[in-house]
Write an enzyme that holds these catalytic residues in place. Structure first.
Site, PDB file in Angstrom:
ATOM      1  N   ARG A 297      15.366  -4.290 -67.420  1.00 36.15           N
ATOM      2  CA  ARG A 297      16.825  -4.313 -67.517  1.00 36.15           C
ATOM      3  C   ARG A 297      17.480  -5.175 -66.439  1.00 36.15           C
ATOM      4  NH1 ARG A 297      19.510  -0.014 -69.765  1.00 36.15           N
ATOM      5  NH2 ARG A 297      17.628   1.195 -69.410  1.00 36.15           N
ATOM      6  N   TYR A 338      22.137   6.666 -76.673  1.00 37.82           N
ATOM      7  CA  TYR A 338      22.218   7.299 -75.342  1.00 37.82           C
ATOM      8  C   TYR A 338      23.647   7.605 -74.894  1.00 37.82           C
ATOM      9  CZ  TYR A 338      17.753   4.647 -74.953  1.00 37.82           C
ATOM     10  OH  TYR A 338      16.537   4.090 -75.152  1.00 37.82           O
ATOM     11  N   CYS A 365      27.467   1.478 -92.306  1.00 39.39           N
ATOM     12  CA  CYS A 365      27.863   2.700 -92.998  1.00 39.39           C
ATOM     13  C   CYS A 365      27.279   3.898 -92.272  1.00 39.39           C
ATOM     14  CB  CYS A 365      27.399   2.642 -94.436  1.00 39.39           C
ATOM     15  SG  CYS A 365      28.321   1.411 -95.327  1.00 39.39           S
TER      16      CYS A 365
HETATM   17  C1  LIG Z   1      10.772   0.360 -69.665  1.00 40.00           C
HETATM   18  C2  LIG Z   1       9.786   0.232 -68.601  1.00 40.00           C
HETATM   19  C3  LIG Z   1      10.033  -0.627 -67.529  1.00 40.00           C
HETATM   20  C4  LIG Z   1      11.319  -1.368 -67.353  1.00 40.00           C
HETATM   21  O1  LIG Z   1      12.363  -0.495 -67.154  1.00 40.00           O
HETATM   22  P1  LIG Z   1      13.827  -1.082 -66.834  1.00 40.00           P
HETATM   23  O2  LIG Z   1      14.686   0.105 -66.777  1.00 40.00           O
HETATM   24  O3  LIG Z   1      14.161  -1.961 -67.994  1.00 40.00           O
HETATM   25  O4  LIG Z   1      13.724  -1.836 -65.575  1.00 40.00           O
HETATM   26  C5  LIG Z   1       9.037  -0.777 -66.594  1.00 40.00           C
HETATM   27  N1  LIG Z   1       7.868  -0.101 -66.698  1.00 40.00           N
HETATM   28  C6  LIG Z   1       7.615   0.728 -67.722  1.00 40.00           C
HETATM   29  C7  LIG Z   1       6.328   1.424 -67.787  1.00 40.00           C
HETATM   30  C8  LIG Z   1       8.559   0.935 -68.692  1.00 40.00           C
HETATM   31  O5  LIG Z   1       8.293   1.781 -69.697  1.00 40.00           O
END
Ligand SMILES: *Cc1c(COP(=O)(O)O)cnc(C)c1O
Length: 436
Positions: A297, A338, A365
């Site tokens: 993210r 969420y 929809c």
């Molecule tokens: C989703 C995930 C990430 C990344 O998480 P962010 O919140 O997008 O930074 C890293 N490691 C694992 C194992 C994940 O499942």
């Protein structure tokens, strides 16, 4: 004039028009159509450099930054990540295929997921995957068998659940003991699977992995995770003589969707974690393992913005107002899933008062097809106007669907005043192309 929440440095206002990455969003929408995902390439690169730079500063060469590509997976992003010298996380053969198509060297890839099929495992090994992040005993056995068949020793990390609830949304917290991911320390299962991994002739146990959750703003969470994991490593070393070479602390750093959320200083945060880890290792009498972070993210989220065209404005006296756009839960499912907060802004006339509250909703929809409730908006907003949602670079394109047979928007990359299509818009023919 409204107080425009410019929640990221790459958002600005010129002549009362919304600019993103220094470019006029109205002109971009006219050129590429709506809905459109815009992505700021320089911002992605800047975030990569922030992580890598901070990790190198804290740990020297003994550190890795991996992009968790499930946040936004398409060919171009793997090229950018490769150019920035980062590793990647993948969670499926589809992501592996995309990375390979981009020429991404798979030896720098970590294969996650709590359920890899035999076909996934074979495909990954055949293509030279760097690491499996092994979730469970069945996977360990399957990877051992496949590696034995090919006469190789496969590097893995074991996914451990440190038992930490990061106090974020329950739906995205994964580090607790009660989780579908990994093996818990508390129950003894983490030690069990470690002992088992050490006995496999075709498995090279490189170390351990944990991931405490997502959208985490509290740096304390990473210190607690590091503490639990290093203590586990020291305990395993004392019991078995096995010294873990690598510790992957996961992803999860939070980003700003609305002005009320902070913007995390990632470099400062990693500095703090680095200091803590070095002190803790000295105290525990173990060598500092190679440290990895795997942000998703926070690499791409605020590099993204979605622009929509308004289709209708419905005022229900005594109830509320609805502004409908030409996208919705098909390109942004995060409010539906969420209840995630978002900022929504008109792209022009930004000197108007935002004198109306409305729900910005999609065209699907489904009454839950909402981008955001309670959004301040100029009351003269009308059909044909454009509105934009910032912070849509992560978990938007990658979670997009064709519900109602709505084609997915394109991804348009913005780079130093130029723009180019990295993923083209889906066509109606694309939608029927699989139908026999
Ligand atoms: C989703 C995930 C990430 C990344 O998480 P962010 O919140 O997008 O930074 C890293 N490691 C694992 C194992 C994940 O499942």
């Amino acid at each position: 004039m409204a107080d425009i929440p410019l929640i990221c440095e790459n958002i600005s206002v010129k002549n009362n028009t919304l600019y993103f990455a220094g470019q006029n969003t109205e002109l971009l929408a006219k050129r590429y159509g709506t809905p459109v995902y815009l992505m700021d390439e320089n911002r992605i690169r800047e975030r990569c450099r922030t992580y890598l730079g901070a990790l190198i500063e804290a740990f020297g060469g003994n550190a890795k930054a991996l992009y968790a590509s499930k946040a936004c997976s398409f060919k171009r992003i793997y090229e950018i990540i490769k150019e920035e010298g980062m590793g990647v996380d993948v969670v499926s053969s589809g992501e592996i295929r995309t990375a390979l198509k981009a020429g991404y060297p798979l030896e720098n890839a970590y294969f996650h997921s709590n359920n890899k099929t035999d076909a996934d495992i074979a495909y990954a090994i055949e293509n030279g995957i760097g690491y499996f992040v092994t979730d469970n005993v069945e996977e360990l056995t399957a990877v051992q068998n496949e590696a034995a068949k090919r006469g190789i020793r496969q590097k893995i990390l074991l996914r451990i659940t440190p038992g930490i609830d990061p106090h974020t949304y329950a739906a995205v917290s994964t580090g607790k003991v009660d989780s579908k991911f990994g093996s818990a320390i508390e129950t003894g299962q983490a030690e069990e699977i470690t002992r088992m991994a050490l006995q496999q002739p075709n498995i090279d146990l490189a170390g351990f992995h944990c991931h405490v959750g997502s959208q985490v703003f509290d740096s304390d969470v990473y210190l607690r995770a590091a503490d639990v994991m290093l203590t586990f490593i020291a305990d395993i070393a004392a019991k078995t003589g096995y010294a873990a070479r690598e510790l992957d602390l996961g992803g999860g750093y939070g980003v700003r969707y609305v002005a009320e959320q902070p913007q995390i200083d990632i470099a400062e945060n990693i500095r703090g974690v680095g200091k803590f880890i070095k002190e803790e290792c000295a105290q525990l009498g173990i060598a500092v393992p190679m440290i990895a972070f795997e942000p998703g993210r926070s690499i791409v989220a605020d590099a993204g913005m979605t622009v929509y065209t308004v289709g209708s404005v419905k005022r229900i006296p005594g109830y509320k107002n609805y502004v409908s756009v030409d996208g919705g839960m098909t390109d942004n499912v995060r409010f539906a899933m969420y209840g995630s907060p978002y900022t929504v802004l008109p792209t022009s006339g930004l000197d108007r008062p935002f004198d109306m509250k409305c729900s910005v909703v999609g065209r699907c929809c489904e009454s839950g097809d909402i981008i955001q409730n309670n959004v301040p908006m100029p009351s003269d907003i009308k059909r044909g106007d454009l509105i934009a949602t910032p912070t849509t670079g992560a978990y938007h394109y990658s979670m997009a669907s064709n519900y109602n047979r709505i084609p997915r928007p394109p991804i348009v990359m913005l780079n130093n005043g130029d723009s180019y299509v990295a993923v083209r818009r889906e066509t109606y023919d694309d939608l029927v192309s699989l139908d026999m």
